[in-house]
Every structure is written in C-alpha cells, then in structure tokens.
Design a protein around this motif. Structure first.
Motif, PDB file in Angstrom:
ATOM      1  N   ASP A 182     -16.702  86.252  15.394  1.00  0.00           N
ATOM      2  CA  ASP A 182     -15.717  85.595  14.543  1.00  0.00           C
ATOM      3  C   ASP A 182     -15.745  84.081  14.781  1.00  0.00           C
ATOM      4  OD1 ASP A 182     -13.207  84.494  13.560  1.00  0.00           O
ATOM      5  OD2 ASP A 182     -12.490  86.556  13.416  1.00  0.00           O
ATOM      6  N   GLU A 183     -16.184  83.342  13.781  1.00  0.00           N
ATOM      7  CA  GLU A 183     -16.329  81.889  13.911  1.00  0.00           C
ATOM      8  C   GLU A 183     -15.004  81.201  14.207  1.00  0.00           C
ATOM      9  OE1 GLU A 183     -18.027  78.069  11.284  1.00  0.00           O
ATOM     10  OE2 GLU A 183     -17.827  80.072  10.383  1.00  0.00           O
ATOM     11  N   ASN A 184     -13.925  81.629  13.562  1.00  0.00           N
ATOM     12  CA  ASN A 184     -12.624  80.995  13.759  1.00  0.00           C
ATOM     13  C   ASN A 184     -12.097  81.208  15.173  1.00  0.00           C
ATOM     14  OD1 ASN A 184     -12.414  79.940  11.129  1.00  0.00           O
ATOM     15  ND2 ASN A 184     -11.671  81.907  10.351  1.00  0.00           N
ATOM     16  N   LEU A 185     -12.295  82.409  15.708  1.00  0.00           N
ATOM     17  CA  LEU A 185     -11.868  82.664  17.080  1.00  0.00           C
ATOM     18  C   LEU A 185     -12.665  81.824  18.072  1.00  0.00           C
ATOM     19  CD1 LEU A 185     -11.290  86.536  17.116  1.00  0.00           C
ATOM     20  CD2 LEU A 185      -9.567  84.730  17.046  1.00  0.00           C
ATOM     21  N   LEU A 186     -13.959  81.672  17.820  1.00  0.00           N
ATOM     22  CA  LEU A 186     -14.785  80.856  18.709  1.00  0.00           C
ATOM     23  C   LEU A 186     -14.360  79.393  18.676  1.00  0.00           C
ATOM     24  CD1 LEU A 186     -18.409  82.235  18.254  1.00  0.00           C
ATOM     25  CD2 LEU A 186     -17.014  82.319  20.309  1.00  0.00           C
ATOM     26  N   LYS A 187     -14.004  78.895  17.491  1.00  0.00           N
ATOM     27  CA  LYS A 187     -13.526  77.512  17.392  1.00  0.00           C
ATOM     28  C   LYS A 187     -12.243  77.329  18.196  1.00  0.00           C
ATOM     29  CE  LYS A 187     -15.517  76.281  12.891  1.00  0.00           C
ATOM     30  NZ  LYS A 187     -15.232  75.964  11.468  1.00  0.00           N
TER      31      LYS A 187
END
Length: 273
Positions: free
Chosen positions: A79-84
């Motif tokens: 999940d890109e948003n969680l990584l950000k």
C-alpha cells in the motif's frame, strides 16, 4: 481481481483512512512492550538486519528503530499510502538506517539470504496464500535467520466482562466472513505447521495477553468502535442486536468500573537452517 491477495486494505475501512491509521497505531502499541520482550527472547539484537513485512503505517517499525539504533531496517508493504505515512515518521537522521519497499509479501524482489530477522505483525490472518508468503520469508532470510509472526486466533481471542451472550456469535461471524474473503482469523493455531512446511526449524510458539486494567481501555475502545462495524450492520451480516452488543462493549469499558477486556496475540517463530 484483488492485486493485494489479501483481505485488508486500509483505504476500505468504514471509519475512514485517517481514523484507521490511528486505530492501527493504538493496536500496535497495546501489547508492544511484551511483544518486544518476546522478540528479544527469540533472539532479536541490535545490529541485525531486519525486515518488517506488512509494515503498514510504520508504528512497529518506528519502535524497532528506537530500540535498535544500529540495525538497518526495511519496511515492506504493497500500500503506497501506508508506506508514505511510515516514511513520514522518520527524520533525515533516522532515515539513514531505514528503507521502504513497495512490494507484495509473495514476491518481495529483495535479495536472497539478506536478512537476519523478519517480523510479520497482524499480516498472515489477511493473506490468501500464507504458504507462499512464508516461503518468500524463508528465501530472504540468511541461514540462521529467524522469522517471528505475531497474529491472532479467534478461538482464543480473549474476553469481555461482563460477558455478552452475543459476543461468541459475533466472533464466529467475523471468522466465517474472513474465511470466505480468503483470510483466516484462526491462523494462530496453524502457524507452527505453516512454518514447518516452509522449511523453518526450531519452531516455537508463545502468547501475549493484553488486559485493559494493565494497558488501559483506549485500545479496546478503538477496537470495539461501532463505526467500524456499521457496514456489516447495513448489509445485515450483523443483526441489530449483535451490532448493539458491540456498541455496548465500548460503552461499558468507558463508563462501567466493573467492566474489563483481555486480548490474546500469538507469536510463532522459526529459524532458517
């Protein structure tokens, strides 16, 4: 088609993304002191190269970095948003020892035999193919490296007091729903055989108990927040009576001095020999 091959996506949470991230933080911290104690008992030491798979918004990774300042730590999530969000927890100095990888737990793309220790917290219950994930963890671990999976088993989920007669039926429904979606809320009991099948040895199993009298009620209130279950009520997967019972748990924990709750987490470990 679900590209995550998982039953969980933070963006689909009925309480909204920001509230879900806060819930994950509270959940991660509820029993962290005991979980970290067990991780050390399993052999986690400063200086090891560590991988956290399914790192989500980064709260466990943040704690690991504080406790292990000389350990390079990789956080992996699809999940890109969680990584950000996870990356935003670290200042420039702290980022020198951490890195983030957007990839599937089934195919991380990470080098073979490159990590000393792998942590997977509250991940395997959601996976459609947990055996494939365990094999990938075996691949990226160095010989002598260890995996620790921290997860749940609804058969020993815990208790709420005073007891509600609807609670057992609610737990059963969530177990069934998770299974139909491709996950497994009974994964805790399967972890030793799962690790053995993937090739791990010296397998061990421990539990961590989190009690509202000791850890505070906040974490339990968040877990039983009725807003999380409104969709199940609207779709009639939960009856009105069952939905009301969930609301009653949170209310009792807030207002009834005789009320308390306990949750059990399972920790399974194995070594790549």
């Amino acid at each position: 088609m679900n590209p995550f091959h998982s039953t969980y996506q933070a963006g689909n949470a009925s309480i909204g993304w920001s509230a879900e991230v806060q819930r994950l933080k509270v959940q991660a911290m509820m029993g962290w002191e005991k979980e970290y104690r067990n991780l050390q008992w399993f052999g986690l030491k400063d200086g090891m190269r560590i991988l956290e798979v399914g790192c989500g918004p980064g709260f466990v990774m943040e704690q690991l970095a504080k406790q292990l300042p000389n350990s390079p730590i990789t956080g992996l999530d699809l999940d890109e948003n969680l990584l950000k969000h996870a990356e935003g927890l670290f200042d420039e100095q702290a980022k020198k020892n951490v890195d983030f990888v957007q990839a599937s737990v089934y195919g991380t793309g990470l080098p073979e035999c490159s990590y000393d220790f792998v942590v997977a917290r509250m991940l395997f219950l959601h996976l459609h193919k947990p055996e494939d994930a365990a094999l990938e963890m075996w691949r990226v671990l160095k010989p002598g490296g260890r995996i620790v999976i921290i997860d749940i088993d609804d058969g020993i989920f815990g208790v709420v007091q005073p007891d509600l007669e609807e609670f057992q039926s609610i737990t059963k429904k969530f177990t069934d729903m998770q299974g139909k979606a491709g996950g497994n809320r009974l994964i805790g009991r399967s972890l030793p055989r799962l690790l053995q099948k993937a090739g791990f040895q010296e397998i061990d199993l421990e539990t961590v108990a989190v009690h509202s009298d000791l850890a505070g009620v906040e974490g339990f209130q968040v877990q039983f927040d009725a807003k999380r279950f409104e969709g199940f009520n609207r779709s009639r997967l939960l009856s009105t009576k069952e939905f009301s019972a969930i609301s009653e748990v949170a209310e009792r924990l807030s207002n009834d001095p005789h009320s308390y709750a306990m949750m059990i987490f399972v920790m399974a470990s194995g070594i790549k020999v």
